[in-house]
Design a protein around this motif. Sequence first.
Motif, PDB file in Angstrom:
ATOM      1  N   PHE A  87      -1.323  -7.933   2.216  1.00 48.65           N
ATOM      2  CA  PHE A  87      -0.212  -9.286   2.665  1.00 48.65           C
ATOM      3  C   PHE A  87       0.545  -8.761   3.807  1.00 48.65           C
ATOM      4  O   PHE A  87       0.759  -9.503   4.755  1.00 48.65           O
ATOM      5  N   SER A  88       0.904  -7.545   3.796  1.00 46.48           N
ATOM      6  CA  SER A  88       1.958  -6.951   4.846  1.00 46.48           C
ATOM      7  C   SER A  88       1.132  -6.946   6.140  1.00 46.48           C
ATOM      8  O   SER A  88       1.999  -6.886   7.316  1.00 46.48           O
ATOM      9  N   GLY A  89      -0.088  -6.966   6.392  1.00 46.19           N
ATOM     10  CA  GLY A  89      -0.522  -6.798   7.640  1.00 46.19           C
ATOM     11  C   GLY A  89      -0.575  -5.389   8.315  1.00 46.19           C
ATOM     12  O   GLY A  89      -0.778  -5.233   9.627  1.00 46.19           O
ATOM     13  N   LYS A  90      -0.034  -4.465   7.798  1.00 39.65           N
ATOM     14  CA  LYS A  90       0.142  -3.107   8.286  1.00 39.65           C
ATOM     15  C   LYS A  90      -0.960  -2.157   8.091  1.00 39.65           C
ATOM     16  O   LYS A  90      -1.914  -2.448   7.173  1.00 39.65           O
ATOM     17  N   GLU A  91      -1.181  -1.238   9.194  1.00 44.99           N
ATOM     18  CA  GLU A  91      -2.213  -0.315   9.240  1.00 44.99           C
ATOM     19  C   GLU A  91      -2.104   0.783   8.072  1.00 44.99           C
ATOM     20  O   GLU A  91      -3.230   1.232   7.603  1.00 44.99           O
ATOM     21  N   TYR A 123       1.119   5.751  14.668  1.00 48.90           N
ATOM     22  CA  TYR A 123       1.101   4.766  13.785  1.00 48.90           C
ATOM     23  C   TYR A 123       2.528   4.666  13.010  1.00 48.90           C
ATOM     24  O   TYR A 123       3.019   5.902  12.797  1.00 48.90           O
ATOM     25  N   LYS A 124       2.850   3.636  12.444  1.00 49.32           N
ATOM     26  CA  LYS A 124       4.108   3.532  11.626  1.00 49.32           C
ATOM     27  C   LYS A 124       3.653   3.554  10.194  1.00 49.32           C
ATOM     28  O   LYS A 124       2.488   2.946   9.843  1.00 49.32           O
ATOM     29  N   ILE A 125       4.440   3.849   9.072  1.00 42.07           N
ATOM     30  CA  ILE A 125       4.018   3.943   7.810  1.00 42.07           C
ATOM     31  C   ILE A 125       5.148   2.921   7.004  1.00 42.07           C
ATOM     32  O   ILE A 125       6.348   3.008   7.483  1.00 42.07           O
ATOM     33  N   TRP A 126       4.527   2.043   6.176  1.00 41.58           N
ATOM     34  CA  TRP A 126       5.553   1.064   5.653  1.00 41.58           C
ATOM     35  C   TRP A 126       5.510   1.076   4.145  1.00 41.58           C
ATOM     36  O   TRP A 126       4.362   1.561   3.486  1.00 41.58           O
ATOM     37  N   ALA A 127       6.268   0.482   3.580  1.00 46.48           N
ATOM     38  CA  ALA A 127       6.336   0.456   1.968  1.00 46.48           C
ATOM     39  C   ALA A 127       6.747  -1.184   1.833  1.00 46.48           C
ATOM     40  O   ALA A 127       7.284  -1.754   2.333  1.00 46.48           O
ATOM     41  N   GLU A 128       5.873  -1.449   0.632  1.00 51.11           N
ATOM     42  CA  GLU A 128       5.852  -2.917   0.245  1.00 51.11           C
ATOM     43  C   GLU A 128       6.629  -3.048  -1.206  1.00 51.11           C
ATOM     44  O   GLU A 128       5.980  -2.435  -2.203  1.00 51.11           O
ATOM     45  N   PRO A 129       7.812  -3.356  -1.340  1.00 49.99           N
ATOM     46  CA  PRO A 129       8.654  -3.370  -2.515  1.00 49.99           C
ATOM     47  C   PRO A 129       8.182  -4.186  -3.576  1.00 49.99           C
ATOM     48  O   PRO A 129       8.380  -3.992  -4.820  1.00 49.99           O
ATOM     49  N   GLY A 130       7.186  -5.244  -3.205  1.00 52.94           N
ATOM     50  CA  GLY A 130       6.827  -6.060  -4.336  1.00 52.94           C
ATOM     51  C   GLY A 130       5.827  -5.491  -5.112  1.00 52.94           C
ATOM     52  O   GLY A 130       5.414  -5.988  -6.082  1.00 52.94           O
ATOM     53  N   VAL A 131       5.114  -4.426  -4.653  1.00 54.94           N
ATOM     54  CA  VAL A 131       3.905  -3.856  -5.122  1.00 54.94           C
ATOM     55  C   VAL A 131       4.473  -2.361  -5.824  1.00 54.94           C
ATOM     56  O   VAL A 131       5.034  -1.393  -5.322  1.00 54.94           O
ATOM     57  N   ARG A 132       4.708  -2.542  -7.326  1.00 48.35           N
ATOM     58  CA  ARG A 132       5.225  -1.562  -8.145  1.00 48.35           C
ATOM     59  C   ARG A 132       4.159  -0.900  -8.830  1.00 48.35           C
ATOM     60  O   ARG A 132       3.234  -1.600  -9.289  1.00 48.35           O
ATOM     61  N   VAL A 133       3.901   0.489  -8.951  1.00 52.87           N
ATOM     62  CA  VAL A 133       3.148   1.087  -9.823  1.00 52.87           C
ATOM     63  C   VAL A 133       3.760   2.006 -10.820  1.00 52.87           C
ATOM     64  O   VAL A 133       4.584   2.432 -10.532  1.00 52.87           O
ATOM     65  N   SER A 192      -6.052   1.587   7.019  1.00 51.31           N
ATOM     66  CA  SER A 192      -7.196   1.169   8.017  1.00 51.31           C
ATOM     67  C   SER A 192      -7.809   2.664   8.272  1.00 51.31           C
ATOM     68  O   SER A 192      -7.315   3.520   8.303  1.00 51.31           O
ATOM     69  N   THR A 193      -9.116   2.586   8.053  1.00 53.02           N
ATOM     70  CA  THR A 193      -9.810   3.978   8.488  1.00 53.02           C
ATOM     71  C   THR A 193      -9.757   4.179   9.977  1.00 53.02           C
ATOM     72  O   THR A 193     -10.040   5.428  10.394  1.00 53.02           O
ATOM     73  N   GLU A 194      -9.277   3.261  10.709  1.00 52.01           N
ATOM     74  CA  GLU A 194      -9.117   3.421  12.133  1.00 52.01           C
ATOM     75  C   GLU A 194      -7.932   4.589  12.133  1.00 52.01           C
ATOM     76  O   GLU A 194      -7.785   5.503  13.192  1.00 52.01           O
ATOM     77  N   VAL A 195      -6.964   4.490  11.253  1.00 52.26           N
ATOM     78  CA  VAL A 195      -5.812   5.593  11.233  1.00 52.26           C
ATOM     79  C   VAL A 195      -6.484   6.942  10.895  1.00 52.26           C
ATOM     80  O   VAL A 195      -6.233   7.887  11.565  1.00 52.26           O
ATOM     81  N   LEU A 196      -7.608   7.004   9.885  1.00 46.41           N
ATOM     82  CA  LEU A 196      -7.903   8.079   9.466  1.00 46.41           C
ATOM     83  C   LEU A 196      -8.651   8.523  10.537  1.00 46.41           C
ATOM     84  O   LEU A 196      -8.848   9.854  10.941  1.00 46.41           O
ATOM     85  N   SER A 197      -9.698   7.958  11.447  1.00 45.93           N
ATOM     86  CA  SER A 197     -10.440   8.555  12.295  1.00 45.93           C
ATOM     87  C   SER A 197      -9.626   9.024  13.583  1.00 45.93           C
ATOM     88  O   SER A 197      -9.826  10.109  14.034  1.00 45.93           O
ATOM     89  N   ALA A 198      -8.346   8.368  13.913  1.00 47.65           N
ATOM     90  CA  ALA A 198      -7.387   8.788  14.645  1.00 47.65           C
ATOM     91  C   ALA A 198      -6.884  10.106  14.547  1.00 47.65           C
ATOM     92  O   ALA A 198      -6.862  11.192  15.363  1.00 47.65           O
TER      93      ALA A 198
END
Length: 200
Positions: free
Chosen positions: A83-87, A173-183, A137-143
């Motif tokens: 939902f965040s739309g982040k890579e 690439y930027k790294i993001w955190a989604e606070p609504g997802v708790r594990v 995204s695997t685009e990130v892994l590939s890069a």
Amino acid sequence: MKLLLAIPTLENVPVEFLASLIHLVEHLKDEGTDFSIRMESNTLVYFAREELVRYALVHRFTHVLWLDSDMVFTPEIVEDLMFSGKEIVTGIAHSRRPPYSSCIFTEIYPGVQKWKGEYPKSTFEIAACGMACCLMSTEVLSAVHDKFGMAFQPTPEYGEDVAFCWRASQCGYKIWAEPGVRVGHVGRRVIYPEDWEGDK
């Protein structure tokens, strides 16, 4: 989306993790998601992660959800992170040993990773994270792999997860955190973010 559930592990996994994984698989099937599961066992976690990266790229997955094999999570974790739309986006996880510190970091420098402040209410940018529950995204892994020849190999300054985040940032690439997802982190008990005792 073609999703790989990528799970590095040692020899055994907790029953709490297996229960979460079963519920996630059932939910993904109900949603009609194109997905596969790959568990890779190695005493060196970064070797397992590198093998999972190769598998994801060879089999042309579009996304990888990294799940550590000692976590518990909701069946909706994929949608909640997407939902965040982040890579690169992680949920909120904490270590399983006191002081139960955060596994996301607002700043990193050689030998040090720090989290400062309270969690914002909405998706927020971070410097690095553990891969306890990280969607990318695997685009990130590939890069990253193309630029460095590896993704998760640790450096003298950083462990494998933070080293990957540093490499990803060097690729733009930027790294993001989604606070609504708790594990939860399975230790002697399940550790949630609110159990954090604060950094000592």
